[in-house]
Write a protein that holds these residues in place. Structure first.
Motif, PDB file in Angstrom:
ATOM      1  N   UNK A  52       0.716  -1.145  -0.089  1.00 22.86           N
ATOM      2  CA  UNK A  52       0.098  -0.094  -0.005  1.00 22.86           C
ATOM      3  C   UNK A  52       0.686   1.231   0.071  1.00 22.86           C
ATOM      4  N   UNK A  53       2.017   1.253   0.880  1.00 21.17           N
ATOM      5  CA  UNK A  53       2.811   2.613   0.971  1.00 21.17           C
ATOM      6  C   UNK A  53       3.643   2.640  -0.371  1.00 21.17           C
ATOM      7  N   UNK A  54       3.980   1.627  -0.999  1.00 20.47           N
ATOM      8  CA  UNK A  54       4.684   1.609  -2.488  1.00 20.47           C
ATOM      9  C   UNK A  54       3.984   2.169  -3.435  1.00 20.47           C
ATOM     10  N   UNK A  55       2.799   1.980  -3.489  1.00 20.76           N
ATOM     11  CA  UNK A  55       1.830   2.490  -4.482  1.00 20.76           C
ATOM     12  C   UNK A  55       1.162   3.692  -4.053  1.00 20.76           C
ATOM     13  N   UNK A  56       1.126   3.836  -2.980  1.00 22.49           N
ATOM     14  CA  UNK A  56       0.311   5.299  -2.494  1.00 22.49           C
ATOM     15  C   UNK A  56       1.000   5.716  -1.145  1.00 22.49           C
ATOM     16  N   UNK A  57       1.659   6.914  -1.216  1.00 19.83           N
ATOM     17  CA  UNK A  57       2.564   7.314   0.147  1.00 19.83           C
ATOM     18  C   UNK A  57       1.556   7.587   1.316  1.00 19.83           C
ATOM     19  N   UNK A  58       0.286   7.748   0.877  1.00 23.00           N
ATOM     20  CA  UNK A  58      -0.718   8.196   2.049  1.00 23.00           C
ATOM     21  C   UNK A  58      -1.000   6.972   3.008  1.00 23.00           C
ATOM     22  N   UNK A  59      -1.114   7.217   4.081  1.00 27.66           N
ATOM     23  CA  UNK A  59      -1.170   6.260   5.148  1.00 27.66           C
ATOM     24  C   UNK A  59      -2.653   5.672   5.023  1.00 27.66           C
ATOM     25  N   UNK A  60      -2.779   4.534   5.072  1.00 27.40           N
ATOM     26  CA  UNK A  60      -3.908   3.683   5.129  1.00 27.40           C
ATOM     27  C   UNK A  60      -4.235   3.470   6.637  1.00 27.40           C
ATOM     28  N   UNK A  61      -5.110   4.232   7.404  1.00 28.93           N
ATOM     29  CA  UNK A  61      -5.142   3.824   8.800  1.00 28.93           C
ATOM     30  C   UNK A  61      -5.152   2.590   9.588  1.00 28.93           C
ATOM     31  N   UNK A  62      -6.080   2.050   8.960  1.00 30.19           N
ATOM     32  CA  UNK A  62      -6.293   0.362   9.625  1.00 30.19           C
ATOM     33  C   UNK A  62      -5.152  -0.196   9.328  1.00 30.19           C
ATOM     34  N   UNK A  63      -4.458  -0.240   8.244  1.00 26.05           N
ATOM     35  CA  UNK A  63      -3.012  -1.065   8.037  1.00 26.05           C
ATOM     36  C   UNK A  63      -2.214  -0.457   8.979  1.00 26.05           C
ATOM     37  N   UNK A  64      -2.056   0.546   9.175  1.00 25.72           N
ATOM     38  CA  UNK A  64      -1.002   1.369   9.843  1.00 25.72           C
ATOM     39  C   UNK A  64      -0.894   0.922  11.366  1.00 25.72           C
ATOM     40  N   UNK A  65      -2.578   1.120  11.819  1.00 26.56           N
ATOM     41  CA  UNK A  65      -2.556   0.859  13.236  1.00 26.56           C
ATOM     42  C   UNK A  65      -2.494  -0.636  13.456  1.00 26.56           C
ATOM     43  N   UNK A  66      -2.779  -1.372  12.718  1.00 23.88           N
ATOM     44  CA  UNK A  66      -2.262  -3.031  13.059  1.00 23.88           C
ATOM     45  C   UNK A  66      -0.965  -3.218  12.657  1.00 23.88           C
ATOM     46  N   UNK A  67      -0.305  -2.576  11.932  1.00 26.43           N
ATOM     47  CA  UNK A  67       1.139  -2.836  11.819  1.00 26.43           C
ATOM     48  C   UNK A  67       1.841  -2.474  12.967  1.00 26.43           C
ATOM     49  N   UNK A  68       1.279  -1.574  13.533  1.00 27.94           N
ATOM     50  CA  UNK A  68       2.274  -0.787  14.892  1.00 27.94           C
ATOM     51  C   UNK A  68       1.898  -1.876  15.831  1.00 27.94           C
ATOM     52  N   UNK A  69       0.549  -2.451  16.064  1.00 29.55           N
ATOM     53  CA  UNK A  69       0.153  -3.369  17.021  1.00 29.55           C
ATOM     54  C   UNK A  69       1.128  -4.612  16.780  1.00 29.55           C
ATOM     55  N   UNK A  70       1.351  -5.074  15.644  1.00 29.63           N
ATOM     56  CA  UNK A  70       2.252  -6.448  15.188  1.00 29.63           C
ATOM     57  C   UNK A  70       3.600  -6.251  15.652  1.00 29.63           C
ATOM     58  N   UNK A  71       4.068  -4.859  15.396  1.00 31.31           N
ATOM     59  CA  UNK A  71       5.594  -4.480  15.567  1.00 31.31           C
ATOM     60  C   UNK A  71       5.706  -4.461  17.243  1.00 31.31           C
ATOM     61  N   UNK A  72       4.831  -4.008  17.886  1.00 29.46           N
ATOM     62  CA  UNK A  72       5.261  -3.702  19.348  1.00 29.46           C
ATOM     63  C   UNK A  72       5.041  -5.070  20.160  1.00 29.46           C
ATOM     64  N   UNK A  73       3.959  -5.891  19.600  1.00 28.05           N
ATOM     65  CA  UNK A  73       3.713  -7.264  20.076  1.00 28.05           C
ATOM     66  C   UNK A  73       4.751  -8.164  19.998  1.00 28.05           C
ATOM     67  N   UNK A  74       5.642  -8.187  18.916  1.00 28.01           N
ATOM     68  CA  UNK A  74       6.705  -9.012  18.807  1.00 28.01           C
ATOM     69  C   UNK A  74       8.105  -8.373  19.274  1.00 28.01           C
ATOM     70  N   UNK A  75       8.101  -7.098  19.925  1.00 28.23           N
ATOM     71  CA  UNK A  75       9.346  -6.554  20.369  1.00 28.23           C
ATOM     72  C   UNK A  75      10.077  -5.777  19.496  1.00 28.23           C
ATOM     73  N   UNK A  76       9.586  -5.374  18.470  1.00 25.63           N
ATOM     74  CA  UNK A  76      10.516  -4.668  17.512  1.00 25.63           C
ATOM     75  C   UNK A  76      10.088  -3.064  17.722  1.00 25.63           C
ATOM     76  N   UNK A  77      11.293  -2.047  17.309  1.00 27.59           N
ATOM     77  CA  UNK A  77      10.797  -0.604  17.499  1.00 27.59           C
ATOM     78  C   UNK A  77       9.776  -0.246  16.368  1.00 27.59           C
ATOM     79  N   UNK A  78       9.015   0.679  16.711  1.00 27.98           N
ATOM     80  CA  UNK A  78       7.894   1.159  15.916  1.00 27.98           C
ATOM     81  C   UNK A  78       8.533   2.077  14.697  1.00 27.98           C
ATOM     82  N   UNK A  79       9.838   2.669  15.060  1.00 31.45           N
ATOM     83  CA  UNK A  79      10.406   3.173  14.020  1.00 31.45           C
ATOM     84  C   UNK A  79      10.686   2.524  12.741  1.00 31.45           C
ATOM     85  N   UNK A  80      10.637   1.207  12.763  1.00 31.39           N
ATOM     86  CA  UNK A  80      10.873   0.451  11.681  1.00 31.39           C
ATOM     87  C   UNK A  80       9.850   0.688  10.773  1.00 31.39           C
ATOM     88  N   UNK A  81       8.567   1.212  11.114  1.00 33.16           N
ATOM     89  CA  UNK A  81       7.499   1.653  10.079  1.00 33.16           C
ATOM     90  C   UNK A  81       7.402   2.876   9.858  1.00 33.16           C
TER      91      UNK A  81
END
Length: 479
Positions: free
Chosen positions: A34-63
């Motif tokens: 989604x981000x490769x084809x459209x630089x605008x954030x997709x709110x649902x994907x962004x929030x879900x991705x943040x949840x995944x990254x935090x849950x597996x112990x990686x820094x949110x800065x990766x996103x």
């Protein structure tokens, strides 16, 4: 997108966390696309991705697309090792652990791919270019290569590790694509992106500011622009441009020299007595020949004769004539082969001549030993007429059996029949004629099909691909 089930909780902002590793992995990759084809954030994907990254112990800065991989690694040094070979991992025998590892890998892969392939629009600053080059280096490391290998920046060969698990496969344990074919395709694309970024820079303004110029990292794309624009630069800008070209030349020279330095010239000349110096002492032969003098009681070996190695070689001066098409499409070949010619010019008993041409030909032989000075004398661009270069090259062939002519071009010529006939005449004379279509690290290059077939019928097929192929051919001739 397929329906993804989630469970509540697990993130500080209350965003739902996907309930399976496969769903988590899908979310991270869908967000990447989604981000490769459209630089605008997709709110649902962004929030879900943040949840995944935090849950597996990686820094949110990766996103965060604005955060470079360098900055993430500086804050979390333990991640550096994970990026190395990230996209060529070994399959894990433990299925459960492997599925969890794929989620972590998806987050890291998404980071490096998004940073490299999403470059935005508008003017590019020196800092942004440097950041992209660094991120591209992390992608090359993830593919098992040295930074700069795929972009053709240093002339080195990629060290991709075949096999492993594909980060974009449809399921856990999906075999990775054949990296020996995949990586050569990625390299030219990275080079194209980098060239686009350089073109979006106000390069003259950057070069005029020493602070900004110091942030530039030399690359083939940057060197191409500098060589094209060098006649329009002066003062501080010209000095900074020359410094960047010199730095790049030195880096590539160091890489190519390691490929050439083992080239030997001539066979040992046993008619010349070896020099009786310590560095020539043949210790193994000396011991073997004196074993009859071993005293078992004293446990000593008495040496009554020393043996030395022959180092003198029977050498015949070899003439290497390098003809390089300096039209716009052959810039990388011009740079690489100019440097290569200078290295061979430094070998004993090798007489190197260098000719560059477009619609006019220039004999650069007096500067062949110094690639920096040679490149400053080239004028990139224009049409292509190889007959003008042939007029300079043919008189240099004094002893055909002792001469090799390397002709680097895409062979899209104006006078095709006339030029090919003169090339065939060189081949028939007994000289070694080596047509070269591409000498880049990536191997991308277009060669006129008419010439390709003609050279094949002549028995001198076009060399294309990595510059190592040309190094091998030249070493074979000189040995």
């Amino acid at each position: 997108m397929s329906e993804v089930s989630v469970v509540e909780g697990g993130a500080e902002d209350g965003a739902p966390v996907p309930d399976s590793d496969e769903n988590r992995r899908q979310i991270l990759y869908w967000r990447l696309l989604a981000r490769l084809f459209d630089p605008e954030e997709q709110a649902s994907l962004e929030s879900a991705s943040v949840a995944v990254v935090e849950d597996i112990g990686l820094p949110v800065a990766l996103l965060d697309p604005a955060a470079s991989v360098d900055s993430v690694v500086q804050r979390h040094p333990d991640l550096a090792a994970e990026f190395d070979g990230l996209m060529t991992p070994e399959p894990d025998a433990d299925g459960e652990r492997n599925r969890a590892a794929e989620v972590r890998r998806a987050a890291l892969v998404s980071k490096v791919l998004l940073n490299v392939f999403s470059t935005g629009n508008g003017t590019v600053t020196a800092e942004q270019l440097a950041r992209w080059q660094s991120d591209a280096g992390w992608l090359e490391r993830a593919l098992g290569c040295r930074p700069g290998d795929l972009r053709g920046g240093r002339g080195g060969a990629g060290r991709a590790r075949a096999g492993g698990v594909s980060p974009t496969g449809t399921g856990v344990g999906t075999p990775a694509p054949d990296l020996s074919r995949l990586i050569p395709e990625i390299g030219p694309e990275l080079g194209s992106i980098e060239a686009g970024l350089v073109q979006r820079m106000h390069l003259r303004e950057v070069l005029a500011d020493p602070a900004l110029a110091s942030r530039l990292t030399p690359s083939m794309s940057l060197i191409e622009q500098l060589l094209r624009d060098k006649n329009n630069l002066s003062g501080v800008a010209l000095a900074n441009a020359k410094a960047l070209i010199r730095r790049y030349v030195d880096e590539v020279t160091e890489v190519l020299r390691t490929q050439v330095e083992k080239a030997s010239v001539g066979e040992l000349d046993r008619s010349v007595p070896p020099k009786r110096v310590f560095r020539n002492l043949d210790l193994d032969r000396t011991i073997w020949k004196n074993l009859t003098n071993w005293d078992p009681e004293e446990e000593r070996l008495y040496v009554d004769r020393l043996y030395y190695r022959h180092t003198s070689r029977k050498t015949t001066p070899q003439r290497l004539i390098v003809v390089v098409d300096q039209s716009g499409s052959m810039v990388d070949s011009m740079v690489n082969c100019t440097i290569l010619a200078s290295i061979f010019a430094g070998l004993p008993k090798v007489d190197v001549h260098l000719i560059a041409y477009d619609t006019q030909a220039l004999d650069l032989t007096p500067w062949a030993h110094d690639p920096f000075e040679t490149l400053l004398r080239t004028q990139l661009g224009g049409g292509t007429d190889g007959t003008v270069a042939m007029a300079l090259a043919q008189p240099k062939i004094a002893e055909p059996r002792n001469t090799v002519v390397v002709w680097i071009s895409d062979f899209y010529e104006w006078r095709t029949d006339e030029l090919f006939e003169s090339m065939a005449a060189i081949h028939r004379s007994g000289a070694r004629f080596i047509p070269v279509g591409s000498v880049t690290s990536s191997g991308r290059g277009s060669v006129n099909p008419w010439f390709r077939e003609k050279f094949k019928d002549l028995g001198t097929p076009v060399i294309s691909g990595h510059i190592k192929k040309l190094v091998h051919e030249l070493k074979t001739f000189l040995t």
